[in-house]
Design a protein around this motif. Structure first.
Motif, PDB file in Angstrom:
ATOM      1  N   LEU A 183       0.901  -1.040  -0.091  1.00 46.31           N
ATOM      2  CA  LEU A 183       0.023   0.068   0.095  1.00 46.31           C
ATOM      3  C   LEU A 183       0.899   1.123  -0.053  1.00 46.31           C
ATOM      4  CD1 LEU A 183      -3.000  -0.925   2.613  1.00 46.31           C
ATOM      5  CD2 LEU A 183      -3.181  -0.595   0.162  1.00 46.31           C
ATOM      6  N   ILE A 184       2.085   1.097   0.857  1.00 51.32           N
ATOM      7  CA  ILE A 184       2.837   2.404   0.929  1.00 51.32           C
ATOM      8  C   ILE A 184       3.256   2.478  -0.484  1.00 51.32           C
ATOM      9  CG2 ILE A 184       5.068   3.087   2.084  1.00 51.32           C
ATOM     10  CD1 ILE A 184       3.982   1.627   4.427  1.00 51.32           C
ATOM     11  N   TYR A 185       4.076   1.511  -1.070  1.00 52.53           N
ATOM     12  CA  TYR A 185       4.522   1.528  -2.462  1.00 52.53           C
ATOM     13  C   TYR A 185       3.781   2.226  -3.387  1.00 52.53           C
ATOM     14  CZ  TYR A 185       6.507   0.043  -6.963  1.00 52.53           C
ATOM     15  OH  TYR A 185       7.069  -0.122  -8.158  1.00 52.53           O
ATOM     16  N   GLU A 186       2.460   1.769  -3.459  1.00 51.95           N
ATOM     17  CA  GLU A 186       1.348   2.329  -4.502  1.00 51.95           C
ATOM     18  C   GLU A 186       1.136   3.736  -4.112  1.00 51.95           C
ATOM     19  OE1 GLU A 186       0.344   0.618  -6.852  1.00 51.95           O
ATOM     20  OE2 GLU A 186       0.824  -1.550  -6.477  1.00 51.95           O
ATOM     21  N   ARG A 187       1.123   4.107  -2.860  1.00 48.62           N
ATOM     22  CA  ARG A 187       0.670   5.320  -2.500  1.00 48.62           C
ATOM     23  C   ARG A 187       2.036   6.252  -3.064  1.00 48.62           C
ATOM     24  NH1 ARG A 187      -2.231   9.601  -1.121  1.00 48.62           N
ATOM     25  NH2 ARG A 187      -1.817  10.763   0.692  1.00 48.62           N
ATOM     26  N   PHE A 188       3.233   5.952  -2.846  1.00 47.60           N
ATOM     27  CA  PHE A 188       4.314   6.834  -3.031  1.00 47.60           C
ATOM     28  C   PHE A 188       4.552   6.762  -4.729  1.00 47.60           C
ATOM     29  CE2 PHE A 188       7.216   8.002   0.255  1.00 47.60           C
ATOM     30  CZ  PHE A 188       6.265   7.706   1.217  1.00 47.60           C
ATOM     31  N   LYS A 189       4.035   5.865  -5.289  1.00 43.67           N
ATOM     32  CA  LYS A 189       4.140   5.525  -6.835  1.00 43.67           C
ATOM     33  C   LYS A 189       3.033   6.456  -7.426  1.00 43.67           C
ATOM     34  CE  LYS A 189       3.554   2.146 -10.530  1.00 43.67           C
ATOM     35  NZ  LYS A 189       3.253   0.762 -10.679  1.00 43.67           N
ATOM     36  N   ASN A 190       1.937   6.701  -6.946  1.00 45.59           N
ATOM     37  CA  ASN A 190       0.994   7.573  -7.245  1.00 45.59           C
ATOM     38  C   ASN A 190       1.348   8.889  -7.042  1.00 45.59           C
ATOM     39  OD1 ASN A 190      -0.867   5.596  -8.220  1.00 45.59           O
ATOM     40  ND2 ASN A 190      -2.155   5.402  -6.291  1.00 45.59           N
ATOM     41  N   LEU A 191       2.168   9.262  -6.053  1.00 46.53           N
ATOM     42  CA  LEU A 191       2.457  10.473  -5.791  1.00 46.53           C
ATOM     43  C   LEU A 191       3.677  11.034  -6.636  1.00 46.53           C
ATOM     44  CD1 LEU A 191       1.923  10.699  -2.048  1.00 46.53           C
ATOM     45  CD2 LEU A 191       0.518  11.696  -3.699  1.00 46.53           C
ATOM     46  N   ASN A 192       4.321  10.299  -7.291  1.00 44.97           N
ATOM     47  CA  ASN A 192       5.601  10.131  -8.039  1.00 44.97           C
ATOM     48  C   ASN A 192       6.735  10.583  -7.162  1.00 44.97           C
ATOM     49  OD1 ASN A 192       4.692   9.953 -10.680  1.00 44.97           O
ATOM     50  ND2 ASN A 192       3.880  11.760 -10.812  1.00 44.97           N
ATOM     51  N   LYS A 193       6.701   9.729  -6.096  1.00 41.59           N
ATOM     52  CA  LYS A 193       7.857   9.925  -4.901  1.00 41.59           C
ATOM     53  C   LYS A 193       8.625   8.576  -4.746  1.00 41.59           C
ATOM     54  CE  LYS A 193       6.496  12.395  -1.598  1.00 41.59           C
ATOM     55  NZ  LYS A 193       5.794  13.048  -0.302  1.00 41.59           N
ATOM     56  N   LEU A 194       8.453   7.722  -5.618  1.00 36.16           N
ATOM     57  CA  LEU A 194       9.409   6.267  -5.546  1.00 36.16           C
ATOM     58  C   LEU A 194      10.618   6.262  -4.742  1.00 36.16           C
ATOM     59  CD1 LEU A 194       8.103   3.777  -8.106  1.00 36.16           C
ATOM     60  CD2 LEU A 194       7.469   3.933  -5.693  1.00 36.16           C
ATOM     61  N   ASP A 195      11.363   7.306  -5.475  1.00 33.96           N
ATOM     62  CA  ASP A 195      12.823   7.404  -5.062  1.00 33.96           C
ATOM     63  C   ASP A 195      13.030   7.709  -3.489  1.00 33.96           C
ATOM     64  OD1 ASP A 195      11.405   9.922  -5.934  1.00 33.96           O
ATOM     65  OD2 ASP A 195      13.316  11.013  -5.375  1.00 33.96           O
ATOM     66  N   GLU A 196      11.785   8.248  -2.943  1.00 37.12           N
ATOM     67  CA  GLU A 196      11.910   8.556  -1.308  1.00 37.12           C
ATOM     68  C   GLU A 196      11.795   7.310  -0.704  1.00 37.12           C
ATOM     69  OE1 GLU A 196       9.365  11.408   0.192  1.00 37.12           O
ATOM     70  OE2 GLU A 196       9.766  12.799  -1.367  1.00 37.12           O
ATOM     71  N   LEU A 197      11.319   6.076  -1.393  1.00 43.96           N
ATOM     72  CA  LEU A 197      11.242   4.812  -0.680  1.00 43.96           C
ATOM     73  C   LEU A 197      12.587   4.106  -0.667  1.00 43.96           C
ATOM     74  CD1 LEU A 197       7.960   2.826  -1.692  1.00 43.96           C
ATOM     75  CD2 LEU A 197       8.735   4.080   0.560  1.00 43.96           C
ATOM     76  N   LEU A 198      13.566   4.729  -1.508  1.00 45.34           N
ATOM     77  CA  LEU A 198      14.850   3.884  -1.516  1.00 45.34           C
ATOM     78  C   LEU A 198      15.533   4.250  -0.328  1.00 45.34           C
ATOM     79  CD1 LEU A 198      15.819   4.851  -5.216  1.00 45.34           C
ATOM     80  CD2 LEU A 198      15.265   2.547  -4.190  1.00 45.34           C
ATOM     81  N   GLU A 199      15.229   5.073   0.633  1.00 45.96           N
ATOM     82  CA  GLU A 199      16.038   5.413   2.000  1.00 45.96           C
ATOM     83  C   GLU A 199      15.443   4.589   2.739  1.00 45.96           C
ATOM     84  OE1 GLU A 199      15.498   9.034   5.095  1.00 45.96           O
ATOM     85  OE2 GLU A 199      14.955   9.607   3.113  1.00 45.96           O
ATOM     86  N   ILE A 200      16.522   3.880   3.531  1.00 50.78           N
ATOM     87  CA  ILE A 200      16.320   2.802   4.566  1.00 50.78           C
ATOM     88  C   ILE A 200      15.885   3.629   5.945  1.00 50.78           C
ATOM     89  CG2 ILE A 200      17.107   1.078   5.798  1.00 50.78           C
ATOM     90  CD1 ILE A 200      16.784   0.223   2.907  1.00 50.78           C
TER      91      ILE A 200
END
Lengths: 226, 165
Positions: A183-200
């Motif tokens: 869900l978090i992945y989808e949310r970030f993808k929709n917001l065009n912020k997937l790169d932020e998820l790369l941060e541990i």
């Protein structure tokens, strides 16, 4: 809100069968909205107890009352106080907070819980409640764009999803439980912020939660001077 | 001990079952006089509280009679009633009351004969339950020992077992 569900009737009946004067006390806030201990549920349970008492040849006087909130002193008005003091046992359909608060206010009265308090949740649709908050004491929703990995991931993984995620569902319950990591992945993808998820994300500070014992919030500015 | 006549409460929808009951009267059809009708605007009005209260007030059986599925004046009231009756039956069972004492019926307004038949059959069913000692424990001796009826009460106390019978 706090979400609960009623205990099995057999257990409730065992709690009160040895008493004569029983007060079934409902709570008009969370327990009403989650349909576990509001005025309607108090009515149904009281009638069930009356029928069961008659069936078992027990002499039970069953009174019922629902107050606005069982976790606030101001709602224990004169009427409620009189009814509670008159009863041998109070069957509280409030959450665990309500049960304990009645004991604090009326130390001489026996109180039994009529519901199992489950979680902080939302009313997703009529008759369906899902957990959304774990009350961890240090909110991380800013880091996950409003989807809580603590409450909604079975493992509370800060850097999910794990290998148990398949087709967007959690292996714990593949029918009903969505994978929070997905869900978090989808949310970030929709917001065009997937790169932020790369941060541990670093380990969470749990000291704001159960660490240090029961929670306490004291607001000096709100307190009365005594 | 068998009561003389079981007390039956029939919660009837104004638009169908109540009209059917009225029609049964117009047609001079006989149905048991111990069936007491409570007219509702729709069976969607019933809830578990209302149904259980009837039993608290010493009803031996409760009928809920609504429109046929798909013909509710308020579209879904009768469908909701089915669910609520089902819920109330569970609650009765937990309290040690035979859930067969509560039943949902679907009776169109034009079916006076069906209302009379349903009322008769339900009364008969409740009478049989009373005869078998499958009632509430208003006769403690017979209920406890089963001597009066020559058989053990098959219905265990659900409340004691913590599960429906």
């Amino acid at each position: 809100m706090i979400v609960s569900e009623q205990k099995p009737f057999g257990q409730i009946f065992d709690f009160v069968r040895d008493y004569n004067n029983i007060l079934v006390l409902g709570c008009g806030t969370c327990m009403t909205v989650c349909m576990a201990g509001g005025e309607n549920e108090v009515g149904v349970l009281s009638r069930q107890l009356k029928l069961a008492a008659r069936h078992n040849n027990l002499n039970m006087n069953i009174d019922e009352l629902t107050i606005t909130r069982q976790c606030d002193r101001e709602f224990f008005d004169e009427n409620a106080t009189e009814k509670i003091n008159r009863s041998d046992v109070v069957l509280s359909l409030g959450c665990g907070v309500g049960v304990q608060y009645i004991v604090e206010l009326f130390p001489e009265v026996i109180v039994r819980p009529g519901v199992n308090t489950r979680f902080y949740g939302a009313n997703i649709s009529q008759g369906l409640w899902l957990e959304r908050c774990a009350g961890c004491g240090e909110c991380v929703l800013d880091q996950y764009e409003g989807i809580c990995p603590i409450a909604r991931c079975a493992k509370s993984l800060m850097n999910g999803p794990c290998g148990g995620s398949a087709d967007g569902m959690c292996e714990v319950d593949t029918e009903n439980t969505e994978c929070a990591g997905q869900l978090i992945y989808e949310r970030f993808k929709n917001l065009n912020k997937l790169d932020e998820l790369l941060e541990i994300k670093p380990p969470k500070n749990w000291s704001a939660g159960r660490d240090g014992g029961p929670g306490r919030i004291a607001r000096e500015d709100m307190m009365f001077d005594e | 001990m068998l009561k003389k006549k079981p007390k039956i409460i029939a919660f009837c929808c104004h638009y169908c079952a109540f009209t059917a009951a009225d029609l049964a009267g117009t047609m001079r059809l006989q149905y048991p006089a111990n069936v007491n009708i409570v007219r509702l605007p729709c069976t969607g009005k019933v809830n578990a509280n209302m149904l259980l209260q009837a039993f608290v007030d010493e009803a031996d059986g409760v009928m809920v009679a609504g429109c046929e599925p798909g013909s509710c004046h308020f579209l879904e009231g009768n469908v909701r009633a089915v669910k609520r009756v089902s819920f109330a039956r569970e609650k009765l069972s937990e309290a040690g009351i035979n859930p067969e004492r509560l039943e949902m019926f679907h009776i169109p307004a034009s079916e006076g004969p069906l209302f009379a038949k349903s009322a008769k059959e339900f009364t008969e069913k409740i009478s049989q339950l009373e005869k078998k000692g499958d009632g509430e424990a208003d006769e403690p001796d017979s209920d406890e020992t089963g001597v009066e009826t020559g058989e053990t009460d098959s219905r265990e106390i659900g409340a004691e077992k913590g599960e429906p019978d």
